[in-house]
Write a protein that holds these residues in place. Sequence first.
Motif, mmCIF file in Angstrom:
data_model
loop_
_atom_site.group_PDB
_atom_site.id
_atom_site.type_symbol
_atom_site.label_atom_id
_atom_site.label_comp_id
_atom_site.label_asym_id
_atom_site.label_seq_id
_atom_site.Cartn_x
_atom_site.Cartn_y
_atom_site.Cartn_z
ATOM 1 N N TRP A 1 -33.715 46.134 3.453
ATOM 2 C CA TRP A 1 -33.701 47.273 2.529
ATOM 3 C C TRP A 1 -35.114 47.778 2.220
ATOM 4 N N GLY A 2 -36.135 47.077 2.715
ATOM 5 C CA GLY A 2 -37.504 47.479 2.432
ATOM 6 C C GLY A 2 -37.891 47.279 0.984
ATOM 7 N N LEU A 3 -37.352 46.229 0.344
ATOM 8 C CA LEU A 3 -37.587 45.981 -1.073
ATOM 9 C C LEU A 3 -38.402 44.698 -1.264
ATOM 10 N N PRO A 4 -39.186 44.621 -2.335
ATOM 11 C CA PRO A 4 -40.006 43.429 -2.581
ATOM 12 C C PRO A 4 -39.154 42.237 -3.005
ATOM 13 N N LYS A 5 -39.659 41.053 -2.719
ATOM 14 C CA LYS A 5 -38.968 39.821 -3.109
ATOM 15 C C LYS A 5 -39.310 39.418 -4.538
ATOM 16 N N VAL A 6 -40.379 39.984 -5.056
ATOM 17 C CA VAL A 6 -40.792 39.747 -6.444
ATOM 18 C C VAL A 6 -41.177 41.089 -7.048
ATOM 19 N N VAL A 7 -40.714 41.341 -8.278
ATOM 20 C CA VAL A 7 -41.069 42.567 -8.993
ATOM 21 C C VAL A 7 -41.812 42.160 -10.255
ATOM 22 N N ALA A 8 -43.073 42.520 -10.334
ATOM 23 C CA ALA A 8 -43.908 42.136 -11.480
ATOM 24 C C ALA A 8 -43.312 42.675 -12.777
ATOM 25 N N GLY A 9 -43.201 41.796 -13.769
ATOM 26 C CA GLY A 9 -42.717 42.210 -15.077
ATOM 27 C C GLY A 9 -41.216 42.305 -15.200
ATOM 28 N N GLU A 10 -40.472 42.004 -14.142
ATOM 29 C CA GLU A 10 -39.018 42.086 -14.204
ATOM 30 C C GLU A 10 -38.458 40.797 -14.813
ATOM 31 N N PRO A 11 -37.761 40.859 -15.949
ATOM 32 C CA PRO A 11 -37.183 39.649 -16.526
ATOM 33 C C PRO A 11 -36.080 39.102 -15.613
ATOM 34 N N HIS B 1 -27.609 52.577 -6.175
ATOM 35 C CA HIS B 1 -28.382 52.513 -4.946
ATOM 36 C C HIS B 1 -29.400 53.638 -4.938
ATOM 37 N N GLY B 2 -30.571 53.295 -4.407
ATOM 38 C CA GLY B 2 -31.571 54.325 -4.189
ATOM 39 C C GLY B 2 -32.445 54.620 -5.389
ATOM 40 N N GLY B 3 -32.285 53.869 -6.502
ATOM 41 C CA GLY B 3 -33.087 54.175 -7.675
ATOM 42 C C GLY B 3 -33.308 52.951 -8.516
ATOM 43 N N HIS B 4 -34.003 53.152 -9.646
ATOM 44 C CA HIS B 4 -34.311 52.074 -10.564
ATOM 45 C C HIS B 4 -33.238 52.010 -11.635
ATOM 46 N N ALA B 5 -32.833 50.788 -11.996
ATOM 47 C CA ALA B 5 -31.950 50.615 -13.129
ATOM 48 C C ALA B 5 -32.808 50.440 -14.372
ATOM 49 N N ALA B 6 -32.287 50.866 -15.484
ATOM 50 C CA ALA B 6 -33.041 50.736 -16.725
ATOM 51 C C ALA B 6 -33.055 49.285 -17.164
ATOM 52 N N HIS B 7 -34.233 48.804 -17.523
ATOM 53 C CA HIS B 7 -34.379 47.456 -18.045
ATOM 54 C C HIS B 7 -34.675 47.580 -19.531
ATOM 55 N N GLY B 8 -33.647 47.489 -20.335
ATOM 56 C CA GLY B 8 -33.833 47.620 -21.763
ATOM 57 C C GLY B 8 -34.476 46.381 -22.360
ATOM 58 N N ALA B 9 -35.065 46.556 -23.537
ATOM 59 C CA ALA B 9 -35.654 45.421 -24.237
ATOM 60 C C ALA B 9 -34.564 44.434 -24.566
ATOM 61 N N GLY C 1 -33.337 40.483 -20.778
ATOM 62 C CA GLY C 1 -33.842 39.477 -19.853
ATOM 63 C C GLY C 1 -32.836 38.494 -19.330
ATOM 64 N N ALA C 2 -31.926 37.990 -20.176
ATOM 65 C CA ALA C 2 -31.006 36.954 -19.727
ATOM 66 C C ALA C 2 -29.805 37.526 -19.022
ATOM 67 N N GLY C 3 -29.592 38.836 -19.112
ATOM 68 C CA GLY C 3 -28.424 39.420 -18.484
ATOM 69 C C GLY C 3 -27.230 39.391 -19.407
ATOM 70 N N ALA C 4 -26.341 40.357 -19.231
ATOM 71 C CA ALA C 4 -25.175 40.447 -20.094
ATOM 72 C C ALA C 4 -24.258 39.262 -19.864
ATOM 73 N N GLY C 5 -23.883 38.602 -20.938
ATOM 74 C CA GLY C 5 -22.905 37.535 -20.839
ATOM 75 C C GLY C 5 -23.453 36.233 -20.313
ATOM 76 N N ALA C 6 -24.731 36.162 -20.002
ATOM 77 C CA ALA C 6 -25.303 34.935 -19.450
ATOM 78 C C ALA C 6 -25.845 34.071 -20.574
ATOM 79 N N ASP C 7 -25.714 32.757 -20.435
ATOM 80 C CA ASP C 7 -26.311 31.857 -21.397
ATOM 81 C C ASP C 7 -27.824 31.946 -21.278
ATOM 82 N N ALA C 8 -28.501 31.721 -22.400
ATOM 83 C CA ALA C 8 -29.959 31.776 -22.376
ATOM 84 C C ALA C 8 -30.508 30.568 -21.631
#
Length: 222
Positions: A93-103, A115-123, A126-133
């Motif tokens: 996909w031509g995408l990086p394996k690490v994204v700086a600052g991405e929780p 596809h084809g764009g950035h998803a919003a990373h709200g404050a 970081g843990a993701g919806a429904g995921a345990d911390a």
Amino acid sequence: MLFAAAATVAAANGGGSAGSGPPAPTAAPRTPGIGSPDAGFARDMAVHHQQAVEMSFIVRDRTQDEAVRTLAYDIANTQANQRGMLLGWLDLWGLPKVVAGEPPMSWMGTSGGGHGGHAAHGAGAGAGAGADAAKPGALMPGMATKEELDQLGAASGRDAEVLFLQLMTDHHKGGVTMAEGCAQQCETPVEKALAQGMVDAQRSELALMADMLKQRGAAPRG
């Protein structure tokens, strides 16, 4: 005779068949964007899997129990192969394996990251919806801390077996949560199928590890 010859020439040239033209072009599959669930899952699960492989190699050298060593080998082999697939897709996909600052696991909090764009990373995403911390010192839910890895490396025999089974149980629970997120949100069919396969296989291994812990007079943590 002239009519028959003309018909033969027409057929040879494709003029006598209505369906002999070139096939209609099909739309190329869309490439996932850097902030899509597809890309986020590939990045995060590659990291998650790497630790499972590491723990499996550690316990292999800390016990002679064949059941534990066989389980560790299966986990290491399976997750190393899956990790290669995930990293391969990112390259494709031509995408990086690490994204700086991405929780970690922030993609699980996106809806239609697409596809084809950035998803919003709200404050606070970081843990993701429904995921345990994640516990303090661990990168993602289910992952072991450096101290726990050191403890596993220092243990031997039954102590190593029990700690490995407990750590891997936690690891699988975190992995299942993440894989379920991709199975629901990812749009790349082959990646969705892989994620669902992870869910099914790791749930089966969770049941196996619970039995193995019981055989050793122990139980999963938490």
